[in-house]
Design an enzyme around this catalytic site. Sequence first.
Site, short mmCIF file in Angstrom:
data_model
loop_
_atom_site.label_atom_id
_atom_site.label_comp_id
_atom_site.label_asym_id
_atom_site.label_seq_id
_atom_site.Cartn_x
_atom_site.Cartn_y
_atom_site.Cartn_z
N ARG A 166 10.56 -7.53 7.46
CA ARG A 166 9.54 -7.06 6.52
C ARG A 166 9.89 -5.68 5.95
O ARG A 166 9.57 -5.37 4.80
CB ARG A 166 8.17 -7.04 7.20
N CYS A 223 -7.80 -7.17 6.57
CA CYS A 223 -8.23 -8.23 5.65
C CYS A 223 -9.05 -9.25 6.45
O CYS A 223 -8.86 -10.45 6.31
CB CYS A 223 -7.05 -8.88 4.94
N LYS A 246 0.83 -1.21 0.00
CA LYS A 246 0.00 0.00 0.00
C LYS A 246 0.86 1.26 0.00
O LYS A 246 0.53 2.24 -0.65
CB LYS A 246 -0.96 -0.02 1.19
C1 SAM Z 1 -1.22 -6.33 7.47
S1 SAM Z 1 0.46 -6.08 7.62
C2 SAM Z 1 0.72 -4.59 6.72
C3 SAM Z 1 0.74 -4.73 5.25
C4 SAM Z 1 1.19 -3.46 4.54
N1 SAM Z 1 0.38 -2.32 4.89
C5 SAM Z 1 1.19 -3.64 3.05
O1 SAM Z 1 0.29 -3.15 2.37
O2 SAM Z 1 2.11 -4.28 2.52
C6 SAM Z 1 0.66 -5.54 9.25
C7 SAM Z 1 2.04 -5.06 9.59
O3 SAM Z 1 1.99 -4.47 10.90
C8 SAM Z 1 3.25 -4.66 11.49
N2 SAM Z 1 3.10 -4.39 12.94
C9 SAM Z 1 2.56 -5.18 13.90
N3 SAM Z 1 2.60 -4.57 15.09
C10 SAM Z 1 3.17 -3.36 14.90
C11 SAM Z 1 3.49 -2.28 15.74
N4 SAM Z 1 3.21 -2.30 17.05
N5 SAM Z 1 4.11 -1.20 15.22
C12 SAM Z 1 4.40 -1.16 13.89
N6 SAM Z 1 4.11 -2.16 13.03
C13 SAM Z 1 3.50 -3.24 13.53
C14 SAM Z 1 3.62 -6.06 11.11
O4 SAM Z 1 5.00 -6.25 11.22
C15 SAM Z 1 3.10 -6.14 9.67
O5 SAM Z 1 4.13 -5.84 8.78
#
Ligand code: SAM
Length: 429
Positions: free
Chosen positions: A281, A372, A258
């Site tokens: 990631r 999602c 995104k």
């Molecule tokens: C659904 S994925 C995001 C996908 C991304 N927006 C995309 O379009 O490619 C959720 C992300 O949130 C991150 N995440 C989880 N907890 C978090 C936090 N407390 N602070 C920052 N990122 C976090 C995870 O590492 C993961 O990469």
Amino acid sequence: MVLIEKVVADILERVETEPVSLRGAIEDFFSIHRELVPIRGVVLAMSLAILRRYRVLDEISRHVLGLDPYSVNAYKRNLLRVVIYELRFREHLRARDAMRLLNKAGLFTDSISLNKVRSIDIHDLVKGKSYVEKLSIRYSFPRWVILKLLAKWNRTFVEHMLKRMNKPSTLWLRINTLKIGIEEAMRGLRSRGIEAIRDSELFDVLKVVRGGRRLVGLDLVRNGLVYIQDKASCAVAHVLNPCPGELIVDMCSAPGSKATHIAQLGQDKVLLIGLDISHRRLISEQKLASNLGVRGIDLIMCDSRKFMLRTKADKVLVDPDCSSIGKMGHSPELRLKVKEEDLGRLVSLQRELMMRAIDLCRRGGIIVYSTCTTTTEENEALIRNIIDEHGLEVEEIAFGAKSPKLGKAKYFLPHVHDTIGFFIVKLRV
Ligand SMILES: C[S@@+](CC[C@H](N)C(=O)[O-])C[C@H]1O[C@@H](n2cnc3c(N)ncnc32)[C@H](O)[C@@H]1O
């Protein structure tokens, strides 16, 4: 000789016991066993088919073979699933060979029972069970997921959704307009044997209607001219509507689908800060941005719940971890991995991220929240609480289906939109 059944059981065991996706486990396996690459396509197709039937296969094991798959280890459990799948759905294995394979793994049964597997009627398996249990077995989704879906939509709607999620997912492409025009990209795809049609709502999105297999290793993808991304996910950047010069914070940014789209729609002239807690990631995001020719994203590794900014952002995107029910068709391994007990932790995380988003965003600015998944806890209930506490306005979104519980919020749904299941809401601070 390498038995494909053992390879699939091996991969499914890993997927079930380790934090790795099916496609990740397959990639790892074939990067080690390069000589087996010719069977890679069959292994992926079989693995998907088995995961999309896991509850049916487990029920057959219990009722026809008298073997409880959960009384043995994960490798044996998955070998059982593979063998039953081959007997019942592919008619590919002789009962004698199936017996030998199972016996060797210490799973004892006889050829009469194995022959019965071939003819078992799924209706007989679910006879006498409750409606929820019937759906759970027939479509192979966890009971808790069925209950969550039925809490929101009627039975017919839910059954259509489940049926669609057990069929191959549609491939969507985002044209990277920073590098290529839409018409040129379509011509390029066509000349490579891929037929894709323009989406009627999102100008830079195409739906693949023929030749999707050719996308693997395709130069247009490799060189970042075309990016494989579901339409529902592409809708997020369109809803955010980035404009050159705006300061935008993407709080859960990696691996960057995104964020790179936001940069693209803002002609790579937005000031975009991409935050994520995962180093691995973020590395993927950096590679993706470089491949797509996006320069304007500042990536920061942090817990976004604690992120501070001297100034206020014009727009904030919150796309957090969630229970991923909407992806259980494309990635059916999630049916085994995600547990109902995860919901509490996820909702707390989502709420804390939203609270920070409100702090980071200027008055009059926009927050887009997307997941999602379809649970009310992670979507409408969470947003409604936040709206009530902070007086945010919900804004119209031009596409998607109305949420039955929060009118202006929208869902993309597999059986309606041919996408993954996805929730988006746009809030004005
Ligand atoms: C659904 S994925 C995001 C996908 C991304 N927006 C995309 O379009 O490619 C959720 C992300 O949130 C991150 N995440 C989880 N907890 C978090 C936090 N407390 N602070 C920052 N990122 C976090 C995870 O590492 C993961 O990469």
